[in-house]
Design a protein around this motif. Structure first.
Motif, PDB file in Angstrom:
ATOM      1  N   LEU A 111      -3.557   3.259  -4.044  1.00 12.76           N
ATOM      2  CA  LEU A 111      -3.116   4.232  -3.049  1.00 12.76           C
ATOM      3  C   LEU A 111      -1.791   3.818  -2.425  1.00 12.76           C
ATOM      4  CD1 LEU A 111      -6.549   4.917  -1.317  1.00 12.76           C
ATOM      5  CD2 LEU A 111      -5.325   6.429  -2.881  1.00 12.76           C
ATOM      6  N   ASP A 117      -5.047  10.299  -4.517  1.00 14.34           N
ATOM      7  CA  ASP A 117      -6.498  10.297  -4.454  1.00 14.34           C
ATOM      8  C   ASP A 117      -7.013   9.431  -5.595  1.00 14.34           C
ATOM      9  OD1 ASP A 117      -9.081  10.889  -3.666  1.00 14.34           O
ATOM     10  OD2 ASP A 117      -8.784  13.061  -3.656  1.00 14.34           O
ATOM     11  N   TRP A 204      -7.603  15.562   2.897  1.00 16.43           N
ATOM     12  CA  TRP A 204      -8.155  15.322   1.551  1.00 16.43           C
ATOM     13  C   TRP A 204      -9.363  16.182   1.229  1.00 16.43           C
ATOM     14  CZ3 TRP A 204      -5.692  11.603   4.347  1.00 16.43           C
ATOM     15  CH2 TRP A 204      -4.678  10.893   3.691  1.00 16.43           C
ATOM     16  N   LEU A 214      -8.325   6.107   2.222  1.00 21.75           N
ATOM     17  CA  LEU A 214      -7.265   7.022   1.822  1.00 21.75           C
ATOM     18  C   LEU A 214      -6.313   7.277   2.984  1.00 21.75           C
ATOM     19  CD1 LEU A 214      -9.419   9.702  -0.050  1.00 21.75           C
ATOM     20  CD2 LEU A 214      -7.680   8.286  -1.131  1.00 21.75           C
TER      21      LEU A 214
END
Length: 246
Positions: A111, A117, A204, A214
């Protein structure tokens, strides 16, 4: 066992992004996984170009012009991390990384290299397509779910919510889809604290609490592009983040 059926996708133009045909670049060295994922995506109406190595896949960025890249981290030769960094040097196309384990280190490093993702092997086609649709919504100006008034200035930072353009100290800032949507979400309500879970669901469209990494990785990348310091994105320890207007 029969493969799960999903709604047919529609034509590319004049159709909401959720239903359009997507051009996918799949970089995966395992032949069985590559064939299975390629078949599943094509069966669902997507146009897929597949490569077994990063060296083979990178040139396809120009020739195939994908809407999204699905990238295995464990590749022979050039690693998936290096491929992701190379992609980010030249393009802001959404990147979904594939990892053999849900290992925190693998995921976070991927990431921080610029991925939007991730999915964990074995890859379920329904999960992968859901992640693809979510990441593509972040590139659609009409699907941000946020109002887009005239540009706003926050010190050296200018956020044009209508054109989806961000400048810092007069220079355009190239932002990946997740970075842009995260900045739009935070800057929509300066001073308001948003939890990691709220940002995860807003940006997300995930609900699994473990995926808050994330958010942290994307904030780190975004700060780096906006001067390298916490700056206008403040950490509220133990809770989330706040956008500071001045």
């Amino acid at each position: 066992m029969a493969r799960p059926a999903l709604p047919r996708v529609g034509p590319r133009r004049g159709v909401p992004i959720l239903m359009r045909v997507s051009r996918v670049l799949l970089i995966e060295d395992d032949p069985a996984v590559r064939r299975a994922v390629e078949w599943a995506l094509r069966h669902r109406g997507h146009v897929v170009a597949a490569a077994s190595t990063g060296e083979e896949g990178l040139p396809l960025l120009r020739s195939h012009r994908p809407d999204v890249v699905v990238l295995d981290l464990m590749l022979p030769g050039m690693s998936g991390l290096d491929v992701c960094r190379r992609i980010r040097e030249r393009d802001q196309v959404p990147v979904i990384i594939v990892t053999a384990r849900g290992d925190d280190v693998d995921v976070v490093v991927g990431l921080e290299a610029g991925a939007d993702d991730y999915v964990v092997k074995p890859v379920r086609a329904s999960v992968l397509e859901a992640r693809m649709r979510a990441v593509l919504r972040r590139t659609d100006p009409d699907a941000t779910g946020l109002t887009r008034p005239r540009p706003r200035t926050f010190g050296d930072l200018v956020v044009d919510r209508s054109a989806l353009v961000v400048t810092y100290r007069g220079e355009p800032v190239p932002l990946a889809p997740s970075e842009l949507r995260l900045l739009l979400a935070l800057s929509a309500s300066p001073g308001q604290v948003l939890s990691r879970q709220q940002l995860l669901e807003l940006v997300w469209e995930h609900s699994y609490h473990g995926d808050v990494r994330l958010v942290d990785a994307c904030v780190k990348r975004l700060r780096g592009k906006l001067g390298g310091s916490p700056g206008c994105i403040e950490t509220v320890r133990g809770f989330g983040y706040r956008f500071r207007a001045a």
